[in-house]
Design a protein around this motif. Structure first.
Motif, PDB file in Angstrom:
ATOM      1  N   PRO A  26      23.557  11.071 -84.271  1.00  0.00           N
ATOM      2  CA  PRO A  26      22.503  10.384 -85.026  1.00  0.00           C
ATOM      3  C   PRO A  26      21.891  11.334 -86.052  1.00  0.00           C
ATOM      4  O   PRO A  26      21.964  12.559 -85.907  1.00  0.00           O
ATOM      5  CB  PRO A  26      21.495  10.001 -83.950  1.00  0.00           C
ATOM      6  CG  PRO A  26      21.731  10.973 -82.842  1.00  0.00           C
ATOM      7  CD  PRO A  26      23.187  11.279 -82.858  1.00  0.00           C
ATOM      8  N   PRO A  27      21.285  10.789 -87.103  1.00  0.00           N
ATOM      9  CA  PRO A  27      20.753  11.629 -88.180  1.00  0.00           C
ATOM     10  C   PRO A  27      19.802  12.725 -87.710  1.00  0.00           C
ATOM     11  O   PRO A  27      19.858  13.850 -88.214  1.00  0.00           O
ATOM     12  CB  PRO A  27      20.045  10.621 -89.087  1.00  0.00           C
ATOM     13  CG  PRO A  27      20.790   9.352 -88.885  1.00  0.00           C
ATOM     14  CD  PRO A  27      21.171   9.345 -87.427  1.00  0.00           C
ATOM     15  N   HIS A  28      18.937  12.438 -86.736  1.00  0.00           N
ATOM     16  CA  HIS A  28      17.944  13.423 -86.331  1.00  0.00           C
ATOM     17  C   HIS A  28      18.555  14.590 -85.554  1.00  0.00           C
ATOM     18  O   HIS A  28      17.892  15.612 -85.355  1.00  0.00           O
ATOM     19  CB  HIS A  28      16.833  12.751 -85.510  1.00  0.00           C
ATOM     20  CG  HIS A  28      17.274  12.254 -84.158  1.00  0.00           C
ATOM     21  ND1 HIS A  28      17.967  11.072 -83.997  1.00  0.00           N
ATOM     22  CD2 HIS A  28      17.101  12.779 -82.920  1.00  0.00           C
ATOM     23  CE1 HIS A  28      18.221  10.886 -82.712  1.00  0.00           C
ATOM     24  NE2 HIS A  28      17.701  11.898 -82.040  1.00  0.00           N
ATOM     25  N   ARG A  29      19.817  14.459 -85.127  1.00  0.00           N
ATOM     26  CA  ARG A  29      20.480  15.543 -84.410  1.00  0.00           C
ATOM     27  C   ARG A  29      21.597  16.209 -85.232  1.00  0.00           C
ATOM     28  O   ARG A  29      22.174  17.207 -84.793  1.00  0.00           O
ATOM     29  CB  ARG A  29      21.079  15.014 -83.099  1.00  0.00           C
ATOM     30  CG  ARG A  29      20.034  14.557 -82.089  1.00  0.00           C
ATOM     31  CD  ARG A  29      20.699  14.060 -80.826  1.00  0.00           C
ATOM     32  NE  ARG A  29      19.715  13.614 -79.840  1.00  0.00           N
ATOM     33  CZ  ARG A  29      20.011  13.001 -78.703  1.00  0.00           C
ATOM     34  NH1 ARG A  29      21.284  12.757 -78.400  1.00  0.00           N
ATOM     35  NH2 ARG A  29      19.057  12.631 -77.882  1.00  0.00           N
ATOM     36  N   ALA A  30      21.902  15.651 -86.387  1.00  0.00           N
ATOM     37  CA  ALA A  30      23.097  16.078 -87.122  1.00  0.00           C
ATOM     38  C   ALA A  30      23.006  17.533 -87.585  1.00  0.00           C
ATOM     39  O   ALA A  30      23.984  18.283 -87.467  1.00  0.00           O
ATOM     40  CB  ALA A  30      23.334  15.150 -88.317  1.00  0.00           C
TER      41      ALA A  30
END
Length: 512
Positions: free
Chosen positions: A163-167
């Protein structure tokens, strides 16, 4: 002293009978508007590109080399723009040429920015020539890629993307662990959700992390960024996927995260050195030409660790980074003078790329790291060159002028005639020309690039010329003439063998 020469008089005289323009008459290109596959088709799954560029990329991929020039000329006549063709030849290489090793056949991608820069500096009608050359070069690399396994970039598995917040964190972890699949998935998410600046801020550090591929990782980072600035971030996803894969090339080693290889050691040491340095602009810094000479003298014999340590010493003394870069650029030029050839060329092109990253990064710490890594890489280049043969006893700061004609246009003609016979003498003549008046440099550039159009045979001709001619302006004034002189050790001369690009382009225009 040589008399100043205005640009109009130079061009007029050169067009009349000069040896440089006798290389080829480019008037056949006036039928084109000004710019505003040899192998079997693969059936394996292939990453799709955006709908507006996919047809042109397919045309480049699928058309045999012998027919491609004619097909592209027809597309231009129907309205294909310069930007569309630039985008298509770049993306064809990104999608269809394996970036390992980062060099060799992959120069079809690495060279696109250099061809673009040559196009921008050329007269309008001649701007197509570097792209025509790049198309032909791509077909050569495509053939080599096919013979070496026919690598193609496949689509990602969408269900496995972070997901974007973990990328970002996942990307950093994967790159540090040399985890190819993890990095590919994370950079795909970042390409879709972050800005170009945010993504490339990560790459500037990894591009200078190791010395494998003799600097091509940094070159790919810089040149891909610059090409994306021309064609648009909307094309960024396949580019950064390719870039991440390239940066994880181990060069046949086991996982570098678990070993202490020579190629990786300077980065680890220099990360520790950063703790001892404050911000670059914390104190008032001084431009000191003698500091460049001091660094140059050190780098002639230094180990990679000693080279970086010398930069730290100069920074602590309050020396301006521009004076430090002077020493780095001069060392790159001198190494080329001492052993012209493939390694010497990459001393110059790698330093150009590392300096570009230095200019572009928003991180003060990354700027410091890039300077320290450049100071480590140059001794590594020197050591590599010593393993290939003798280094000539020539020093860039002790080069003497070779006085010639007082007419600058004739002097430039003589320089490029001499390049084909005696590069050291050509360098000495260049020093005399440029030491008299730096305003002559654009005229020298124009002559050099016309020679590349007519006589350039491989990617290094374009890559080197764009780097060396650009970095003349990055060197401070006291050292510029000497840096320009060093470039003569790899530029083309009027006596060099012609390529057949002009004849093939002329033939393609005649058929359409």
């Amino acid at each position: 002293m040589l008399d100043p020469l205005d640009r109009r008089r130079f061009v007029t005289r050169a067009l009349q009978a000069g040896a440089i323009t006798a290389l080829g008459d480019f008037h056949f290109l006036h039928g084109l508007p000004a710019p505003a596959a040899d192998n079997d088709k693969t059936t394996r799954q292939l990453l799709p590109l955006s709908s507006e560029i996919e047809p042109l990329v397919r045309l480049i991929e699928d058309t045999p080399r012998s027919q491609l020039m004619e097909r592209i000329v027809a597309e231009i006549r129907k309205g294909t723009s310069y930007e569309e063709l630039l985008s298509a030849v770049f993306l064809a290489g990104v999608r269809g040429i394996q970036p390992r090793p980062v060099g060799f056949k992959f120069h079809a991608v690495l060279v696109i920015n250099s061809a673009h820069l040559a196009s921008l500096r050329a007269p309008d009608k001649e701007r197509w020539l570097p792209l025509f050359w790049a198309l032909d070069n791509f077909k050569n690399s495509q053939k080599a890629n096919y013979e070496q396994g026919n690598w193609r970039m496949a689509p990602v598995e969408e269900s496995k993307l972070p997901p974007p917040h973990r990328a970002k964190q996942r990307f950093l972890e994967a790159m540090d662990d040399w985890d190819e699949e993890g990095a590919d998935r994370a950079i795909t998410t970042l390409a879709r959700t972050a800005s170009a600046e945010q993504v490339y801020e990560l790459f500037w550090r990894y591009g200078c992390r190791d010395f494998r591929d003799i600097g091509h990782k940094a070159i790919y980072a810089a040149n891909s960024w610059r090409t994306l600035q021309a064609i648009g971030w909307r094309h960024g996803e396949p580019v950064v996927r390719s870039l991440a894969y390239a940066m994880l090339d181990r060069g046949g080693n086991d996982n570098p995260a678990e070993h202490d290889y020579d190629a990786d050691r300077p980065f680890r040491e220099n990360q520790k050195r950063l703790a001892d340095l404050g911000p670059l602009w914390k104190q008032r810094r001084r431009l000191v030409p003698e500091a460049a000479h001091d660094l140059l003298e050190t780098l002639r014999t230094a180990s990679p660790s000693d080279g970086s340590a010398k930069v730290v010493e100069l920074l602590r003394k309050g020396i301006h980074p521009a004076s430090i870069w002077d020493g780095l650029f001069l060392m790159a030029g001198e190494l080329l003078m001492r052993q012209p050839g493939i390694v010497g060329i990459h001393c110059v092109t790698s330093t150009n790329a590392l300096h570009f990253a230095y200019q572009t990064t928003a991180s003060d710490e990354t700027r410091q790291l890039l300077m320290l890594q450049t100071a480590a890489f140059l001794p590594m280049f020197r050591q590599t060159m010593m393993g290939r043969g003798k280094l000539a006893d020539v020093k860039i700061d002790r080069l003497e002028k070779a006085e010639g004609t007082d007419d600058p246009s004739q002097a430039i003609e003589e320089i490029f005639a001499t390049v084909s016979k005696d590069r050291l003498l050509a360098a000495r003549k260049t020093l005399a020309l440029m030491d008299g008046d730096s305003r002559r440099f654009p005229l020298l550039v124009r002559a050099a690039e016309r020679l590349i159009f007519s006589k350039g045979h491989d990617s290094h001709d374009y890559k080197f010329s764009s780097a060396a001619l650009e970095d003349y302006y990055h060197v401070t004034a006291p050292w510029r003439a000497r840096y320009a002189a060093a470039s003569m050790f790899n530029l083309k001369g009027t006596g060099d063998r012609d390529n057949n690009l002009i004849e093939r382009t002329r033939a393609a225009l005649a058929k359409t």
